[in-house]
Design an enzyme around this catalytic site. Structure first.
Site, short mmCIF file in Angstrom:
data_model
loop_
_atom_site.label_atom_id
_atom_site.label_comp_id
_atom_site.label_asym_id
_atom_site.label_seq_id
_atom_site.Cartn_x
_atom_site.Cartn_y
_atom_site.Cartn_z
N SER A 198 32.73 40.87 38.36
CA SER A 198 33.02 40.20 37.10
C SER A 198 32.06 39.02 36.93
CB SER A 198 34.49 39.77 37.06
OG SER A 198 34.84 39.33 35.78
N ASP A 410 36.43 50.07 32.26
CA ASP A 410 36.44 48.60 32.21
C ASP A 410 36.47 48.14 30.75
OD1 ASP A 410 36.04 45.87 32.51
OD2 ASP A 410 34.53 46.10 34.08
N HIS A 452 38.62 47.11 35.52
CA HIS A 452 37.75 45.97 35.79
C HIS A 452 37.79 45.60 37.27
CE1 HIS A 452 35.37 42.53 34.95
NE2 HIS A 452 36.29 41.65 35.25
#
Length: 534
Positions: A198, A410, A452
């Site tokens: 991330s 994601d 994610h």
């Protein structure tokens, strides 16, 4: 991205987790046995190490550290270590904190592994250090130079803190940790790695681009690399949903229809879209023909879903601001439910512009000039936060190895952006006299059925989680960090990885999946050329 101390810590996992149990009293006793008094003295002596513009706040032996299960976080126990807390002030406005954990000398593997942050950072998240420490690494993590409150408010009036968050805190942690490692063990580490997902993935690429000599190997997961454009897309999506709302109750119908259209394209109907780029699902196929219901979409909702798949466009230039979302996981708890309709994109995007870009002046959620916002973001934050520079020549020359991964489901950082970056690197290298084939130093693994960073209906555990689920294989064939270490130390590049999923619920069977280096895909247990998607 990530939401929590590190944006979302693993939402979207289906069913309950099995939690690891450990005889704590025995571990604590063994820890005291394995850390003799001289180790305690050596640890405390680190408080006296002179560091440029930095200070060791504390250094003490810890017999272990327990982390209880919390939300989706597994219970975990870190072994004995010397815990060193450091504060660094590279500028008058900087206040970078990090923690370095040093295993006993006889347990140290001779290597250093630094973990990335997530979201807006703002916390020394020591849970991320448990697995590397237990594997023998000296390991550290930083708060990125500020205290978390879930927004970018820390940047208002503090331009140096933007730089600290963007790249400087990670570099400072690396440089100072090396100094302390050498002081503690009386020798330098043999290899240094960085692992992040991330915003941590953005930090990972930033290191390869700005500080190519810091790390020998880097894992960059779901990198929020083109930060300025991603945040602009967040705002554009939020405003689209304000104008034409999409109820959460419609997501099940959208996912059912997208899977019906695209699940079997790889020859297997398993509830996973293998390569969403081959999917030609049109939400108009479930447009309401009579009255509105949760099983169909109104004409306005069809347009909204199409726009989310396509990605927002700059109304002035007509160019796409950022790639859009992919079909197949719309109703997953950690995908559209959280990021699109649950408000996470809105929260990050609005704070990014109100606080960081416009510094508390001249911007509001009701604004409609997305072109103005994009230009402002590229001028005021891209130079410090964007990590999309394709020039990795120095990293390659250093001998660095880069592994990237991204989940096809994601909804926080749409995955095609990472594919675009890898393609840009190859094109840049080819234009500047370097081999355009990146296999000798960089490889990307796309993960079907993953949201994610981790989580989702697919097989999504391959060393990407902070603490691996109990009972899963931990070796270089099943763990991306171990695969990186083997590539760096033995020269064996990973051609494929095996992702695993434990049986967690009746509707979530145990499964494994072959992950292939991009652009290959898995077919019948082998990695094969995918061809060019339509």
């Amino acid at each position: 991205m990530s939401a929590s101390p590190a944006m979302v810590r693993a939402p979207g996992r289906v069913g309950p987790r099995r939690r690891a149990s450990t005889p704590r009293a025995l571990l604590a006793l063994l820890a005291f046995i394995t850390l003799p008094a001289k180790a305690d003295d050596a640890c405390r002596a680190l408080a006296g190490v002179a560091l440029a513009h930095a200070k060791v706040e504390s250094a003490m032996v810890q017999p272990g550290a327990d982390f209880p299960a919390k939300g989706d976080r597994l219970a975990a126990h870190a072994g004995a270590h010397c815990a060193v807390r450091v504060v660094s002030h590279p500028t008058a406005d900087s206040d970078i904190h990090f923690e370095l954990w040093l295993p006993p000398a006889d347990a140290w593997n001779g290597k250093y592994l630094q973990k990335g942050s997530g979201g807006w950072g703002g916390e020394v998240y020591t849970y991320a250090l448990v697995t590397p420490l237990n594997r023998g690494y000296a390991t550290a993590v930083t708060d990125d130079g500020h205290v978390a409150d879930g927004t970018a408010g820390f940047t208002v009036g503090h331009p140096q803190k933007i730089r600290d968050f963007g790249y400087r805190a990670i570099h400072e942690t690396s440089v100072l940790s090396r100094r302390l490692i050498a002081a503690y063990y009386r020798r330098a580490q043999s290899q240094a790695y960085f692992v992040g997902c991330s915003d941590g993935g953005r930090e990972a690429l930033m290191q390869a681009q700005r500080f190519p000599g810091d790390f020998d190997g880097i894992v960059a997961g779901a990198p929020a690399a083109r930060w300025s454009r991603l945040m602009t897309a967040f705002v554009a999506n939020a405003r689209r949903l304000d104008d034409a709302p999409l109820p959460v109750s419609k997501l099940a119908a959208i996912q059912k229809a997208s899977l019906a259209s695209c699940d079997a394209l790889d020859g297997i109907r398993d509830g996973i879209v293998d390569d969403p780029r081959r999917c030609r699902f049109d939400p108009a196929s479930i447009q309401c023909k009579g009255g509105d219901s949760n099983d169909c979409l109104t004409a306005e909702q069809v347009a909204t879903v199409r726009a989310l798949y396509a990605g927002p466009m700059d109304p002035v230039t007509g160019a796409r601001i950022h790639p859009g979302l992919e079909p197949g996981m719309e109703d997953d708890g950690g995908s559209w439910r959280l990021w699109i309709l649950g408000g996470e994109q809105r929260k990050f995007g609005f704070s990014n512009f109100a606080d960081l870009v416009y510094q508390g002046r001249g911007w509001g959620p009701a604004g409609r000039d997305i072109h103005r916002d994009l230009v402002a973001a590229q001028e005021r934050e891209a130079p410090y936060l964007d990590a999309f520079d394709p020039d990795l020549r120095a990293f390659r020359a250093h001998g660095g190895k880069l592994l990237l991964f991204h989940g096809w489901g994601d909804a926080a950082v749409p995955p095609r952006g990472t594919i675009e970056y890898v393609q840009d690197v190859g094109n840049f290298m080819g234009r500047h006299g370097e081999p355009a084939n990146l296999d000798d130093f960089a490889r990307l693994f796309m993960v079907p059925g993953m949201g994610h960073c981790w989580g989702g209906p697919g097989a999504t555990s391959f060393g990407n989680e902070e603490v691996p689920p109990p009972g899963l294989p931990q070796d270089a064939d099943h763990d991306i960090v171990m695969a990186l270490d083997r590539w760096v130390t033995e020269g064996k590049a990973p051609e494929q990885l095996v992702a695993t999923r434990t049986a967690e619920a009746v509707d979530s069977p145990a499964r494994t999946r072959l992950l292939c280096k991009y652009p290959q895909v898995a077919r019948n247990g082998r990695c094969v050329a995918a061809g060019n998607p339509p």
